[in-house]
Scaffold this motif. Structure first.
Motif, PDB file in Angstrom:
ATOM      1  N   VAL A  47      38.463 -13.891  30.694  1.00 36.79           N
ATOM      2  CA  VAL A  47      39.262 -13.676  31.593  1.00 36.79           C
ATOM      3  C   VAL A  47      40.483 -13.891  31.621  1.00 36.79           C
ATOM      4  O   VAL A  47      40.833 -14.309  30.655  1.00 36.79           O
ATOM      5  CB  VAL A  47      39.201 -14.630  32.931  1.00 36.79           C
ATOM      6  N   LEU A 105      36.129 -11.310  40.650  1.00 38.87           N
ATOM      7  CA  LEU A 105      37.172 -11.008  39.540  1.00 38.87           C
ATOM      8  C   LEU A 105      37.242  -9.959  39.588  1.00 38.87           C
ATOM      9  O   LEU A 105      35.746  -9.489  40.620  1.00 38.87           O
ATOM     10  CB  LEU A 105      36.139 -11.445  38.468  1.00 38.87           C
ATOM     11  N   ALA A 111      40.983 -13.031  38.355  1.00 39.50           N
ATOM     12  CA  ALA A 111      41.046 -13.793  38.609  1.00 39.50           C
ATOM     13  C   ALA A 111      41.896 -12.261  39.955  1.00 39.50           C
ATOM     14  O   ALA A 111      42.534 -12.184  40.373  1.00 39.50           O
ATOM     15  CB  ALA A 111      41.366 -14.571  39.552  1.00 39.50           C
ATOM     16  N   ASP A 112      40.719 -12.115  41.516  1.00 38.01           N
ATOM     17  CA  ASP A 112      41.646 -11.640  42.679  1.00 38.01           C
ATOM     18  C   ASP A 112      42.030 -12.465  44.200  1.00 38.01           C
ATOM     19  O   ASP A 112      42.795 -12.823  43.935  1.00 38.01           O
ATOM     20  CB  ASP A 112      40.180 -10.358  42.635  1.00 38.01           C
ATOM     21  N   LEU A 167      37.870 -21.424  36.507  1.00 39.28           N
ATOM     22  CA  LEU A 167      39.201 -20.648  36.181  1.00 39.28           C
ATOM     23  C   LEU A 167      40.421 -21.618  36.082  1.00 39.28           C
ATOM     24  O   LEU A 167      41.820 -21.216  34.897  1.00 39.28           O
ATOM     25  CB  LEU A 167      39.955 -19.789  37.628  1.00 39.28           C
ATOM     26  N   VAL A 181      35.467 -17.653  43.250  1.00 37.57           N
ATOM     27  CA  VAL A 181      37.028 -16.550  43.243  1.00 37.57           C
ATOM     28  C   VAL A 181      36.324 -15.201  43.020  1.00 37.57           C
ATOM     29  O   VAL A 181      35.213 -15.186  42.091  1.00 37.57           O
ATOM     30  CB  VAL A 181      38.367 -16.943  42.780  1.00 37.57           C
ATOM     31  N   VAL A 210      36.684 -22.278  40.911  1.00 37.85           N
ATOM     32  CA  VAL A 210      38.049 -21.962  40.936  1.00 37.85           C
ATOM     33  C   VAL A 210      38.457 -23.465  39.669  1.00 37.85           C
ATOM     34  O   VAL A 210      39.276 -23.476  38.456  1.00 37.85           O
ATOM     35  CB  VAL A 210      38.840 -23.192  42.126  1.00 37.85           C
TER      36      VAL A 210
END
Length: 255
Positions: free
Chosen positions: A134, A47, A56-57, A180, A45, A177
């Motif tokens: 994050v 950022l 997280a984008d 995160l 993912v 993922v």
């Protein structure tokens, strides 16, 4: 007996226990192999900077790389991951980009698009370039007459192992993922930083202690049920289920 409207808090606390005891402190083989092959946990993912925070984008896709990593069919719909064996970025089978245009190739076998076997890397901890803080949103601090809120901040920064990737349009910071997901649950993995819990008794979203005040269920019961649910799933290869009854059917489209 869970206080009405607080099921999500109970579920998050159970998830916290399961992640801590079956994925971090001990890696249950069945769970590890399952999430690696059948879920998006290993996928990368991007950022992105949002104000003062890193968030997280979106998924990194084959189309983000020069020549699309050799993918000519729907590269913008194919996610990527690190292969532990080769150390390379690969395009695993199973993403939506394989569903159309390539007859007979859509499957979720543990292989990359060329047919080579893979062992996808769940965490970047072992190959990280650095750790990044994050930001994750928190809504349990909103005052509400129907359930107990907490005094935690609306944005929770948690430390995640990241890599710097050279993409077609420049360098990007990426995370899996898996990393995160565990960070969002506030599980302490020894990376330092704030808003993580070393024990279930700490008042950090989403620990059993945090959920106890919101749900009315004692933390020891939350821990017990989480362990029983996960242990049964581990012993039976996933035969644990949450039965919700007919309640959802009363909503349009079961939403």
């Amino acid at each position: 007996s869970v206080k009405q409207g607080t099921d999500a808090a109970l579920a998050m606390a159970m998830g916290h226990v399961i992640l801590r005891e079956y994925h971090v402190d001990r890696q249950a083989t069945y769970f590890r192999d399952y999430v690696r092959q059948y879920t998006d946990m290993p996928m990368l993912v991007k950022l992105a900077r949002q104000g003062d925070h890193l968030v997280a984008d979106r998924f990194v896709r084959a189309s983000d790389f020069a020549q699309g990593l050799g993918e000519t069919n729907n590269p913008e719909w194919k996610t990527v991951a690190y292969d532990e064996t080769s150390g390379a970025i690969v395009v695993p089978n199973g993403s939506v980009g394989f569903r159309w245009g390539e007859t007979g190739k859509w499957n979720i076998e543990e292989k990359e698009s060329t047919g080579r076997d893979t062992t996808l890397r769940l965490s970047l901890a072992g190959i990280k370039d650095e750790f990044a803080d994050v930001a994750f949103p928190y809504f349990g601090n909103i005052e509400n007459e129907h359930f107990t809120h907490s005094d935690h901040a609306s944005v929770l920064n948690r430390r995640v192992p990241v890599k710097r990737l050279a993409l077609a349009d420049g360098e990007a910071l990426v995370a899996t993922v898996h990393d995160l997901f565990i960070a969002n649950y506030g599980v302490d993995r020894g990376y330092g930083g704030e808003n993580v819990a070393k024990s279930f008794d700490e008042d950090v979203p989403y620990t059993p202690a945090w959920a106890e005040r919101i749900t009315g269920v004692s933390r020891d019961k939350i821990i017990q049920v989480a362990r029983e649910f996960a242990t049964n799933a581990e012993k039976t290869n996933g035969r644990s289920m949450v039965i919700i009854g007919a309640a959802m059917n009363h909503w349009y489209h079961c939403d």
